[in-house]
Design a protein around this motif. Sequence first.
Motif, short mmCIF file in Angstrom:
data_model
loop_
_atom_site.label_atom_id
_atom_site.label_comp_id
_atom_site.label_asym_id
_atom_site.label_seq_id
_atom_site.Cartn_x
_atom_site.Cartn_y
_atom_site.Cartn_z
N SER A 141 -5.52 7.73 -0.87
CA SER A 141 -5.32 7.37 0.54
C SER A 141 -6.36 6.38 1.06
O SER A 141 -6.31 5.98 2.22
CB SER A 141 -5.36 8.63 1.41
N GLY A 142 -7.33 5.96 0.23
CA GLY A 142 -8.34 5.00 0.67
C GLY A 142 -7.73 3.62 0.88
O GLY A 142 -6.96 3.14 0.05
N PRO A 143 -8.06 2.94 1.99
CA PRO A 143 -7.50 1.61 2.25
C PRO A 143 -7.80 0.61 1.14
O PRO A 143 -6.94 -0.21 0.80
CB PRO A 143 -8.17 1.21 3.56
N LEU A 144 -9.00 0.66 0.58
CA LEU A 144 -9.35 -0.27 -0.50
C LEU A 144 -8.51 -0.01 -1.74
O LEU A 144 -8.15 -0.95 -2.47
CB LEU A 144 -10.84 -0.16 -0.82
N ASN A 145 -8.17 1.26 -1.99
CA ASN A 145 -7.30 1.59 -3.12
C ASN A 145 -5.90 1.04 -2.89
O ASN A 145 -5.27 0.48 -3.81
CB ASN A 145 -7.25 3.11 -3.30
N ILE A 146 -5.40 1.19 -1.66
CA ILE A 146 -4.08 0.64 -1.32
C ILE A 146 -4.09 -0.88 -1.50
O ILE A 146 -3.15 -1.47 -2.06
CB ILE A 146 -3.70 1.00 0.14
N ARG A 147 -5.15 -1.52 -1.01
CA ARG A 147 -5.24 -2.98 -1.10
C ARG A 147 -5.23 -3.45 -2.55
O ARG A 147 -4.54 -4.41 -2.91
CB ARG A 147 -6.51 -3.45 -0.40
N GLN A 148 -5.99 -2.77 -3.40
CA GLN A 148 -6.08 -3.18 -4.80
C GLN A 148 -4.79 -2.88 -5.56
O GLN A 148 -4.34 -3.71 -6.36
CB GLN A 148 -7.27 -2.47 -5.46
N THR A 149 -4.20 -1.72 -5.32
CA THR A 149 -2.99 -1.32 -6.06
C THR A 149 -1.84 -2.27 -5.79
O THR A 149 -1.11 -2.67 -6.72
CB THR A 149 -2.59 0.12 -5.69
N PHE A 150 -1.67 -2.65 -4.54
CA PHE A 150 -0.50 -3.46 -4.17
C PHE A 150 -0.85 -4.93 -3.94
O PHE A 150 -0.02 -5.69 -3.44
CB PHE A 150 0.15 -2.87 -2.92
N LYS A 151 -2.09 -5.31 -4.30
CA LYS A 151 -2.50 -6.71 -4.27
C LYS A 151 -2.26 -7.34 -2.89
O LYS A 151 -1.64 -8.40 -2.76
CB LYS A 151 -1.79 -7.52 -5.35
N ILE A 152 -2.76 -6.67 -1.87
CA ILE A 152 -2.63 -7.16 -0.50
C ILE A 152 -3.66 -8.26 -0.27
O ILE A 152 -4.83 -8.14 -0.67
CB ILE A 152 -2.84 -6.01 0.50
#
Length: 491
Positions: A351-362
């Motif tokens: 649920s970490g924003p940085l994890n979301i950013r990295q996983t989905f290449k935002i």
Amino acid sequence: MMKSKADEEDYWNSSKFKAFTFDDEDDEFSRLKESKRAVNSIRCLVEEDDDEEEVEKVSWSGEPVGSISWSVNETAASNQKTDREPAFPKINTDTVTISKSHSGYSLSSLFKGKTKGGNFQSFTDSLSDSSVRLYAPELRKPKSEYKDYVSDWSPEETVQRMQQGKVVSLEKFRSLQDKLLLLDYAITAHDGNVITAILIYLKRTLSKEVLFREVESRQAALRHLIHYLTETRDQRLLLELFRALGRMEDVALLQYKEHLSIADENKRRDFLKSCLSLPFSPEDSSHVQDHYTLLERQVIIETTDRQAERGGKVEVFQKFPRKASILNMPLITTLYYCCFYHYNESEGTFSGPLNIRQTFKISEKQYFVTALAARAKLKSWSDVDALFTSRNWLGFTRKKSPLSFQRVVDILQKNSAPTQVLQDYVALVDDAELRISLAQKHKCHDIVINTYRDLKDRQQLIGYRGKVERGSTEMKKIEELLNNTQIRWKN
């Protein structure tokens, strides 16, 4: 006491009643018998073949034989020429004698389609006798209107009449050649409604193999057929069409869309996982993979946060209760949610924003805008300031933004940022006129005064002195600048 023979003769001769004789055909008793026979004959006419009448007879038009509308239609159809006078049926002289003023047909014959003799025949046949006249009004449609239904129109003429909105029958085109001519003329006419109408007829009357083969060589018809099947949600036939055409990517996308009808998030996640093996294009395959990963991540986050919210131990859930579930939300909504409730979590958590950013290449810009909006909504100005802080290789810090600072000011103002926070970012706007405009709009007086000082515009500074309160800090600052002899004003 017995009467004498003379007395009996005298009685009969003097009575108003006549004696019974076999030779007298006009006496009342004879007429009564004939009347009874006539009534019986009519009853037989009505009641005859009741067993056969239990099954209702229906004409080709769908009207029951013998109904009033059927009788009227039959009467109209019997008049083959408008200049010919129709005829009533003549009286059958072989049957029981009835009054000559009556027609040879009773109501029962009109509604049942029977002759008085009991033989079943159509009402049209009964009117075919040309020796008798029928003085009935003309009931049939005009020739021009009647012709639309019965004339032998060619495929080209049929398409033209369909374009004009006239009623035509496609059922008479039975051969494959005629059906394809209809379709070709419709395509040539560039009329989508006519093309679709003919395709519906072909879909009903041709086998799937023949239909698919013929539309494959007619791309306009193929597009209309695909659109029609999509609109009517005939998924099965659409899948068969794509497979027959070898369009496997379309088959995969069509199967993938079925996830929309799955309500349970766990079943939908499993279905998306099964879709990963479908023959998508590389780009579509990447999207499907992201969709599955996102939903899987959302299921984990939703389960954890629901428990935390019910436990009442997490402060952010108490101050800002969740308004909706995170399940099946878009990627950016999910990122905003994580920046709102899980901003300080490490990169290793789902649920970490940085994890979301990295996983989905935002992208950096998209992440920055989303995080700024989420932290500004929470009034967490320290987190907002940290987003802009950048440190160079010498260790110096400065504010840097992938957005224009004008856009940053708009986002902060929409989230009710205080003036002290706003002026820090208004001051970072490069264009002087825009900076002054924003500062005046948000009442950042220090920025306006400093900008006029840097521009050495004494007249603008004097004009702005009238817009601030008397005795305020801003008024004193303006007076000091105007009295400063070391500033070389340009006006």
